[in-house]
Design a protein around this motif. Sequence first.
Motif, PDB file in Angstrom:
ATOM      1  N   GLY A  57       0.131  -2.473  -0.192  1.00 32.46           N
ATOM      2  CA  GLY A  57       0.139  -2.050  -1.362  1.00 32.46           C
ATOM      3  C   GLY A  57      -1.561  -1.840  -1.701  1.00 32.46           C
ATOM      4  O   GLY A  57      -1.630  -1.301  -2.796  1.00 32.46           O
ATOM      5  N   ASN A 115      10.281  -2.306  -2.591  1.00 35.82           N
ATOM      6  CA  ASN A 115       9.606  -1.957  -4.051  1.00 35.82           C
ATOM      7  C   ASN A 115      10.640  -1.106  -4.793  1.00 35.82           C
ATOM      8  O   ASN A 115      10.300  -0.545  -5.903  1.00 35.82           O
ATOM      9  N   TYR A 118      -0.432   4.545  -0.658  1.00 34.63           N
ATOM     10  CA  TYR A 118      -0.405   2.978  -0.554  1.00 34.63           C
ATOM     11  C   TYR A 118      -0.243   2.673   0.899  1.00 34.63           C
ATOM     12  O   TYR A 118       0.938   3.184   1.564  1.00 34.63           O
TER      13      TYR A 118
END
Length: 325
Positions: free
Chosen positions: A267, A304, A217
């Motif tokens: 992302g 995250n 990502y």
Amino acid sequence: MSKVKYYYDSENLAYRKIKTRKRTKFGVIVLFLLASALFGSLSFIILLNTPYFETPKDRLQAREIENLRLNYALLNKKMDQVNGVVDAIENRDNNLYRVYFNKTAIPDSIRKAGFQGKNRYQLLEGYNNSQLVLNTTKRIDVLSKELAIQSKSLDVILKLAEAKSDFLSAIPAIQPVQNENLKQMASGFGYRTDPFTKARKMHEGMDFTAKTGTAIYATGDGMVVKADNTASGYGNHIVIRHGFGYETLYAHLSKYKARAGQRVKRGDIIGYVGSTGRSEGPHLHYEVHKDKKVVNPLNFYYGNISAVEYVVIAQLANQENQSLD
């Protein structure tokens, strides 16, 4: 013909004719004229100052003037309310927005200065209610200038906020491989043992071991500036330029999902884990560059992962083991 007047003479027992002298007559006439003039003057003064003698036009004009005063009083009351709102906005602007974006506060001497120099209100002077009209007009002008200054200030703050938002989006703030897809954190940033030469050398990124084909990502918004295998040792790799001095590199990919010239968001999937180039097994070699200098990617993983996960990754990354490339 004037009447003849008589008086009774008691000594002579007879009625005699009254004779008026000319001087007396003249004095009476003068006294009468003075009294008439005085009465007329008093009547004129009373007429000017007594409302009971106003004409319909005077009464209409008086009502209009009274309505005007009332409207100006209401206008000033509303301006008091508006000033309160503007003061609150200015206070937030100086003590919150400008502090947050490290901008100098705008002093009251500038905000409430009004219009200096030439007398803008000369045409309003010289009337019965000039002071009321002048003060209200000046307040409106000061308030108008305050609003203009505040509007420009908020335009500046908006641009700074947009730039700040772009900056926050550009920072490489997440892991390039999700935790559930990781086998382990193979090697961290710093001096490590080279898997081929067994020599100790600087490892300028982090190695994430995962199955071939695991999604990789983009860690921040930016532009893909490179997606090839031309750099020695990296095999198939991608470089993303995020702006604000940040670049990230993703190496040893099995295949690409993004191409050079493509804009990506944090992302987005940009490629897949592989073992191309100078590699001992399937993993992702990940680097972060700030102002063309390599920095520890571990410092940016706040987007995250939890605090507990961060501690675990930090412990693994700081072990001086052998790297995979």
